[in-house]
Write an enzyme that holds these catalytic residues in place. Structure first.
Site, PDB file in Angstrom:
ATOM      1  CB  SER A 258      -0.838   0.372   1.248  1.00 15.69           C
ATOM      2  OG  SER A 258      -1.528   1.916   1.407  1.00 15.69           O
TER       3      SER A 258
ATOM      4  CE1 TYR B 162      -3.617  -2.445   4.911  1.00 11.61           C
ATOM      5  CE2 TYR B 162      -2.888   0.177   4.448  1.00 11.61           C
ATOM      6  CZ  TYR B 162      -2.960  -1.692   4.891  1.00 11.61           C
ATOM      7  OH  TYR B 162      -3.648  -1.799   3.162  1.00 11.61           O
TER       8      TYR B 162
END
Length: 241
Positions: A141, A164
């Site tokens: 990401s 995350y």
């Protein structure tokens, strides 16, 4: 034995993983569709098969070494090698304030996004080495980019979930270190940021479609012998770590 090129995609019963399976299946790949839940995985396989795609369900929970090893054995018996591994399985949890996220949540995210990725790579490496030109794509990401996280002008600067973001930074390190190990071999390993995509991971809030983002992912799965390794890409090309 399977004659087509083969791909294992983890977390592939929905979202970007499923769409990547569908698009690679349309290109003639035999799909090993990895999922934790048999019902969901088998339903996804049946949908692919209804479109004429050759696919089978592989039970794999990336936090469970026994299922990872059994998945590797299933692929070995079916094809003897693996052309492409797409580490797509991932989770996100917790809020946007690092000082308030519990260590238990952070550990849970790392178990899937980091340790799961490592375990799957290590288990599948013998099969990937048997392929003429093995490929590993780690679905990361842009939130894992330290450059983006430290740039107040970046569009996602305000997205600050500790577990995350840092897990995807760690995944990128995994990519670099494995790629270094296999420098000067046919095996190529890269990270990809598919972009902010409408999936269950974000409550379907992303502006990109799974069709578009899956295309970004599989672009690295089908690179030729002159393609890159140990790099980080999004839909526009290389991006900073």
């Amino acid at each position: 034995m399977i004659q087509e090129q083969t791909v294992l995609i983890t977390g592939a019963n929905k979202g970007i993983g499923y769409e990547a399976a569908r698009q690679l299946g349309q290109q003639g790949y035999y799909i090993f569709l990895g999922a934790r839940q048999q019902t969901n995985g088998q339903q996804a396989v049946e949908q692919l098969q209804s479109e004429g795609i050759r696919a089978e369900y592989v039970h794999i929970d990336v936090t469970d070494p026994a299922t990872i090893q059994s998945a590797a054995e299933q692929i070995r018996q079916q094809s003897g090698s693996l052309d492409v591994l797409i580490n797509n399985a991932g989770i996100a949890m917790g809020g946007n304030v690092p000082s308030e996220q519990s260590i238990e949540e952070i550990r849970s995210v790392y178990e899937v996004n980091v340790f799961g990725t490592i375990q799957v790579i290590q288990a599948m490496l013998p099969l990937l080495k048997e392929a003429p030109q093995g490929r590993i794509v780690n679905v990361s990401s842009g939130l894992g980019s330290l450059a983006f996280n430290s740039d107040p002008a970046h569009e996602h600067y305000g997205a600050n979930p500790l577990g995350y973001n840092s897990s995807k930074t760690a995944m990128n390190a995994v990519t670099v270190l494995f790629a270094k190990e296999f420098t000067d071999t046919p095996l190529k390993i890269n990270s990809v940021d598919p972009g902010y995509t409408a999936t269950d991971l974000n409550g379907n809030s992303g502006p990109r479609t799974v069709e578009h983002s899956a295309g970004t992912v599989i672009g690295l799965a089908v690179i030729d012998e002159n393609g890159p390794s140990g790099q980080f890409f999004d839909e526009t090309g290389p991006i900073p770590w």
